[in-house]
Motif scaffolding. Structure first.
Motif, PDB file in Angstrom:
ATOM      1  N   SER A   1       0.847  -1.198   0.000  1.00 16.30           N
ATOM      2  CA  SER A   1       0.000   0.000   0.000  1.00 16.30           C
ATOM      3  C   SER A   1       0.880   1.244   0.000  1.00 16.30           C
ATOM      4  CB  SER A   1      -0.910   0.002   1.233  1.00 16.30           C
ATOM      5  OG  SER A   1      -1.814  -1.081   1.189  1.00 16.30           O
ATOM      6  N   LEU A   2       0.695   2.090  -0.986  1.00 15.84           N
ATOM      7  CA  LEU A   2       1.456   3.326  -1.101  1.00 15.84           C
ATOM      8  C   LEU A   2       0.519   4.516  -1.260  1.00 15.84           C
ATOM      9  CD1 LEU A   2       4.266   2.260  -3.604  1.00 15.84           C
ATOM     10  CD2 LEU A   2       4.446   2.458  -1.122  1.00 15.84           C
ATOM     11  N   THR A   3       0.996   5.672  -0.815  1.00 15.86           N
ATOM     12  CA  THR A   3       0.239   6.908  -0.923  1.00 15.86           C
ATOM     13  C   THR A   3       1.077   7.962  -1.618  1.00 15.86           C
ATOM     14  OG1 THR A   3      -1.005   6.447   1.092  1.00 15.86           O
ATOM     15  CG2 THR A   3      -0.915   8.732   0.373  1.00 15.86           C
ATOM     16  N   CYS A   4       0.439   8.732  -2.474  1.00 14.64           N
ATOM     17  CA  CYS A   4       1.066   9.864  -3.134  1.00 14.64           C
ATOM     18  C   CYS A   4       0.353  11.119  -2.646  1.00 14.64           C
ATOM     19  CB  CYS A   4       0.939   9.724  -4.639  1.00 14.64           C
ATOM     20  SG  CYS A   4       1.502  11.148  -5.597  1.00 14.64           S
ATOM     21  N   THR A   5       1.081  11.980  -1.956  1.00 14.01           N
ATOM     22  CA  THR A   5       0.511  13.226  -1.455  1.00 14.01           C
ATOM     23  C   THR A   5       0.853  14.365  -2.399  1.00 14.01           C
ATOM     24  OG1 THR A   5       0.694  12.462   0.823  1.00 14.01           O
ATOM     25  CG2 THR A   5       0.406  14.824   0.485  1.00 14.01           C
TER      26      THR A   5
END
Lengths: 106, 121
Positions: free
Chosen positions: B19-23
């Motif tokens: 699981s990755l997030t791009c802010t």
């Protein structure tokens, strides 16, 4: 699936012109773009829509696309241009990248 | 100045979920397409998929049913979820933006620096 082919490496002397090619079946009928990748940095769009330069990209970067080949030309190559360069196009309904070319400025 | 920053665990065990997030900072998610792209060590770039601001998605068929992209407008974030990972999923994962005007002239005009994810027990 559609394939884009790039030479693994190109070498150029400082101040000379480097031509990086990207080959694909009837690529000239599509739109090609090019990215510069340097370790630890965000990839940088240097050419889009075959020949357009984004704001801030030096004029020494130019592009063309005809037949089966798109070409990224770096005129008056500088040591800072040493990087990996990837071409990219859109085929049917997906994004396709070339395998990348390492540009070495000797 | 608009910036993209990827974040998430650097190590994931085989068969688990990545699981990755791009802010996104300096602008909203509005109108753009948001993509994930990865680069395995020593290899080239691979397109994973994109999500539009209206949350329509397109995934690389190579990932079959393992991938899910989502948006969080309140946090200005784009997320990637990749299930049943193997060592072949070890890569630097980038998020990238595409302007709303493109169609078949697709390109990514802004990228994050990427985050390395290693799949290992």
């Amino acid at each position: 699936s559609y394939k884009l082919t790039q030479p693994p490496s190109v070498s150029v002397s400082p101040g000379q012109t480097a031509s990086l090619t990207c080959s694909g079946d009837n690529l000239g009928a599509k739109h090609a773009c090019w990215y510069q990748l340097k370790p630890g940095q965000s990839p940088l769009l240097v050419i889009y829509q075959d020949h357009r330069r984004p704001s801030g990209i030096p004029e020494r970067f130019s592009g063309s696309n005809s037949g089966n080949t798109a070409t990224l030309t770096v005129s008056g190559t500088q040591p800072m241009d040493e990087a990996d360069y990837y071409c990219q196009a859109w085929d049917i309904d997906t994004v396709v990248f070339g395998g990348g070319t390492k540009l070495t400025v000797l | 100045q608009v910036q993209l920053q990827e974040s998430g665990p650097g190590l994931v065990k085989p068969s688990e979920t990545l699981s990755l997030t791009c802010t996104v900072s300096g602008d909203s998610l509005s109108s753009y397409y948001w993509s994930w792209i990865r680069q395995p060590p020593g290899k080239g770039l691979e397109f994973i998929g994109y999500i539009s601001y209206t949350e329509s998605t397109h995934y690389n068929p190579s990932f079959k049913r393992r991938i899910t992209l989502s948006l969080d407008r309140s946090e200005n974030q784009v997320s990637l979820r990749l299930t049943f990972v193997t060592a072949a999923d070890t890569a630097v994962y980038f998020c990238a933006r595409t302007p709303p005007s493109v169609t078949t002239d697709w390109y990514f005009d802004l990228w994050g620096r990427g985050t390395l994810v290693t799949v290992s027990s």
